[in-house]
Each structure stands twice: as structure tokens, then as C-alpha cells.
Scaffold this motif. Sequence first.
Motif, mmCIF file in Angstrom:
data_model
loop_
_atom_site.group_PDB
_atom_site.id
_atom_site.type_symbol
_atom_site.label_atom_id
_atom_site.label_comp_id
_atom_site.label_asym_id
_atom_site.label_seq_id
_atom_site.Cartn_x
_atom_site.Cartn_y
_atom_site.Cartn_z
ATOM 1 N N UNK A 34 0.873 -1.180 0.000
ATOM 2 C CA UNK A 34 0.000 0.000 0.000
ATOM 3 C C UNK A 34 0.906 1.226 0.000
ATOM 4 N N UNK A 35 0.671 2.106 -0.945
ATOM 5 C CA UNK A 35 1.474 3.323 -1.067
ATOM 6 C C UNK A 35 0.681 4.513 -0.533
ATOM 7 N N UNK A 105 -3.082 4.081 -2.061
ATOM 8 C CA UNK A 105 -3.268 3.332 -3.304
ATOM 9 C C UNK A 105 -2.555 1.993 -3.230
ATOM 10 N N UNK A 106 -3.079 1.003 -3.971
ATOM 11 C CA UNK A 106 -2.449 -0.308 -4.048
ATOM 12 C C UNK A 106 -1.187 -0.229 -4.884
ATOM 13 N N UNK A 107 -0.210 -1.070 -4.545
ATOM 14 C CA UNK A 107 1.064 -1.051 -5.258
ATOM 15 C C UNK A 107 1.695 -2.430 -5.170
ATOM 16 N N UNK A 267 -1.587 2.537 -8.521
ATOM 17 C CA UNK A 267 -1.919 3.831 -7.931
ATOM 18 C C UNK A 267 -2.879 4.573 -8.854
ATOM 19 N N UNK A 268 -4.158 4.232 -8.765
ATOM 20 C CA UNK A 268 -5.145 4.814 -9.674
ATOM 21 C C UNK A 268 -5.350 6.298 -9.427
ATOM 22 N N UNK A 269 -5.232 6.734 -8.183
ATOM 23 C CA UNK A 269 -5.462 8.150 -7.878
ATOM 24 C C UNK A 269 -4.404 9.015 -8.546
#
Length: 620
Positions: A34-35, A105-107, A267-269
Motif C-alpha cells: 500500500x502506497x 493506493x495499491x502497489x 496507484x489509480x489516484x
Amino acid sequence: MLTFARWKYFAILAVLILSVIYALPNAYPQDPSVQVSAAKAGGTTAIDASLAKRIEGILAEANIPAKSVRVEEQGNLLVRLGDTEQQTRAADTLRPRLGGDYVVALSLAPTAPKWLESLAAKPMPRGLDLQGGVHFVMQVDQNAALDKRLDAYVEDIRSTLRDAGVPYTSVVRRGNEALVATLGQNADKTKAQQRLRTAFPTLAINLDGQTIALEVPQAELSRIALEAVEQNLNTLRNRINAFGVAEPVIQRQGTDRIVIQLPGLQDTVEAKRQIGATATLEFRAVTGDERAAEAALKDRSIPPDSRIYYTQDKVPLLLSKRLLVSGDQLVNAQPITDSQTGEQGVDISLNSVGGQRMLEHTLENVGKRLGIVYVEQIPTTTIVDGKEVQSIRTEERVINSATIRGVFGKSFRTTGLSAEESKSLANQLKSGALAAPMVFVEERVVGPSLGAENVKRGTTAVLYSFVFALSFFLIYYRVFGLITCLALMLNLLMVVALMSLMGATMSLPGFAGLALSVGMSVDANVLINERIREELRAGVPPQAAIATGYDKASGTIFDSNMTALLAGVALWAFGTGPLQGFAMTMIIGILTSVFTAVTVSRGIATLIYGGRRKLKSIAI
């Protein structure tokens, strides 16, 4: 006589060592992570050790074990977790606790040792079908593109009349289909009409008294709308290339939509912020200082040719409505740090049209102030009646309003931004301005769990094809089957190493190409072994049979592989997406299979049989 040059053994050994080094990173799986990053670049939100301790406490309360929580060199905080389930739980737990100041964001975090990274050894990038990633569909606001182009027409008409020496009182838009120029009393109407017809050959021009109406045909409006989509498409390609994403998919869908697929990006955001944000600069003359602006606001007496803008400190300023230069005229931008003041800024280069306008303005306005407006259009999502509604939020602020102390044109410098904003603005200006804002109409995240299943099945398919080939050779060709097996294993190792070194993306079609390259390598070894058998049947001594078999089979192997190589090159040159992935793997596999079949296997055979003077038979 069976011989093999000593330097070739050293070359094979060097290839083996390099192949092991550059294939090794693929043996280290990536950690689901998680980033956490600041919600706004250049803001005051801190990413530091205290935030790391806070996150450790939050995860401990939720009973989510973390491998590590640390601040990265890039200014982000990375939380490494054991599996994808923990990754999802951690992201869902941290988002509400950290609030809107942070982006969670997921990473996927690499686990390869640092010494491999120092040798530029990285794992193969994986496609969207293997590693997961994000899938966006964006809709271009073509009406905004038309408004922008028609406003540019208004300014171009003014410039044309001014350059021709034709006096005019106003140039205004009339809807989306016509532009009306009102000439002065003593204006040369014929001259004005001729100049405008030359400057705007695609517009219908009609003279009526003191007014000239320029009508925009429907075909021209359609062309402007389509060009907006194409320009946005090219701009998005430039921006996405800056991400370093392997094998991205950016293509047009229908008349006003663009599909974007970014493999490996979780990291979609941040992706949405970088892709959809429209940051540019506008240069406008300052028509009133801070006092005049405050007085105009108080008395509600803003001049008709001016508009109120605000500085970064929320101080009002009067700027002209007339746009001198916009982001469309910017051709290059470079973030810099002023050597004397230490301020962050951007070195800017304009095209010929923008440079000429800036030169004319500075020639006539030395000693006056020039305002530089930073404009950012950001796609936002709001909840209305329980439904997500996409919209565009425009942020404008004056970043600089310095006095013009000399004449300049195409090249100059602007300051007043933070380091992050300077870098972000320069990247967006260099990648090109978006012709129109866009909204995200569809967003999907392809999770890494789906990719893991695809990787497992693809690996199993290649493994079975490899095992079947090795089993056949060991049984049918005995010792030479063992030699072939060693050559095939080195071939597979070389393919993985070369693809990793080149940054070639592995996808499911790539696995098919890998299996095909193993099969073609088998063909080459079959040709060699059968040729050696033929020489033995003809009564040729064993060592001579081996040498002759390799010599005579090599030509056939080169010919057959070159035809397949040409087919692979054609697939790579004219194909897209999955076809290119298949072709790249096949091309690399063909080149390595020729080397291992002709050179490596001969070297091993020479080691086994070359030094035996009384050799009477060989196990083949």
C-alpha cells in the motif's frame, strides 16, 4: 577432427553468467503493498517517520501484520504486506483514518537484492493480463474544444485586422457558428475582407455594412472536434510514457472516448491526477494593481475589458480579458532553480506565433506589469443522490505579476511555483496541452490475483512443453539428448535474461511465443542429431561424424530460422498489443536457439568426445 576454439568456451561461460544475473530478478516475487502519498503535490502534508509510526499503530489495531513500513526516497510511504487479502484490508483501513490529506493506493513493491539493481538487473515487466493494472475510459469534452478554438479565432481576427491596419471596434462570437467583426467608420472594408479571406480560407465571409460575419461551416466544426480527440490522444501517450509503464494501451473508442490500460500500475489516484489534469499557463496584461482590484470589488465596478484574478496569497488583481499567449503556443518547458534567488521556476519557449505576440506586447509595454496565470483543470467525482457524477474543477491563480523590464519574445523564464509544481507543470507542458478537458466515465482495477493465476497457468504450459521435449531427447538420443537438454535450458535462461534486460513485456501471448521458441530450438537439435546419425551409418568415424553433422546442419538451421525470424519481425512491425508481445518473445527465442543449438551444444559435445583418440562409438 572434432575441435572447438578455447575463446568460444570463455564466451559461452560469460553468456551463462550474464544470463543467470539478469534472469535472477524474476525469481523474486513482488510484495503486495500500500502506497501512501500526499494528496496535493507541493503541499504541506508531511510524509515522515511520525506518519510511519501512526500507520503502524492503525494496522496493529486492525490486526493486520505488515512486513515493513518505511518512507521511500521518492517521498512516498510504502507498507509491504504478506498477501493481496492483507493489502486490500490495509488500504480499506487506512483510507478513512488518514482522511483526505493523503492518497492511499495499491502497489507492488520489488524484493530483488540491491546488488542486482546496481547492475540494472530488473524483472520482466508483465502485461495487464498477468500483473494486473488499471483500465480507464475517458470522454473528451468536445464542446469545450470548440469554445477554445472559436476564442482563438476571435484573437486571430483581431491580430489580422490590426496587422493590416484596419480599425475595428469589436470582434465577438455569435453562438458556435459565427464570428462578427465590427469595423471602424473609416475602415477599408474591401481590404479587411480580402485579408480575412486569405487568413481564414475555411470560413465563409460575408460583408454587411460595417460588420463582417465569418461563419464556421459544420464540416469545420466536426474537424475541430475530431482533432481535439486526436490531440488528446497524442498528449496522453506522451504523459503515460513519462510513467515508464511497459506496453500501455492508449486507443480511441468511438467519436469522443479514449481507452487507457496501464499494466502493473496500482496507484489509480495518481494516474488519474497525472492523466486527466490540464495544467497550463496564460499570459495576460495587468490592468490594475492590488488597490484598484480591491476598490473594483468593493464598488462592483470591474472594467469591461478586465477580470479579477487572485494570487497564491488570495490577493485580488485586475488582469486583461485579452489572452496574450496560452499553453497552445508553448513548445518546451524545463524546471529550473534560479541561481541568484534560489526560486523555483520554469524556462519556457514559445512557437513563432506566441513569440511574435509576446514581442509586440513587450515592445509597447516596457515598465508595465505582465500577469502569469497558472490554470489547472482537474477531473473530480462528487456524489449526487447516491450516484457518482464526473465534473471538471478549474483552479486559477496568478503565480507572477512582474514588471516588464526589457523586450523578449520566444524564450523567457517564470517563477513563483514550488519545486513539485515546477516539475509537474514542465512535464505537462512538454507533453503537450490537452485540446479539451476529459472526464473518467469508466474505471477498473485488474487485481494482481488474476494475474498470478495467469502467470501460474502460463508457466505450467511452458514447463510441460519443456519437460516433454527433454524427456523425448533423453530417451531417443541418450548422451546427445543430455547435451540437447543442457542447450535448451541455457536457451530458456537467455530468453528470460534478454527480455528482462530489454524491458520487453511478458504477457500470455508472450508465453505462447516462449513455448514456440522452445519447439523451434528442438527442431534445430533434431536436425543436428539426425545428421550425425546419417554420417555414422555411412561409416564415418565418430569424431568426424560429429564435426560433419554440425557443419552440414548449420546451414539448414540458419535458413529455416531466418524465414521464421522474418515472420516475427513482420508481426512486431505491423502488429499491436498482444501480437507484438508474441513476436518479441519469438524473435528473441529464435536468435538464442540458433546460438545454443549450433555453438553451445557443439562445445559440450567437444568437451565429452573431443579428447578421446580411440573413440569407436557414441551414444546417439
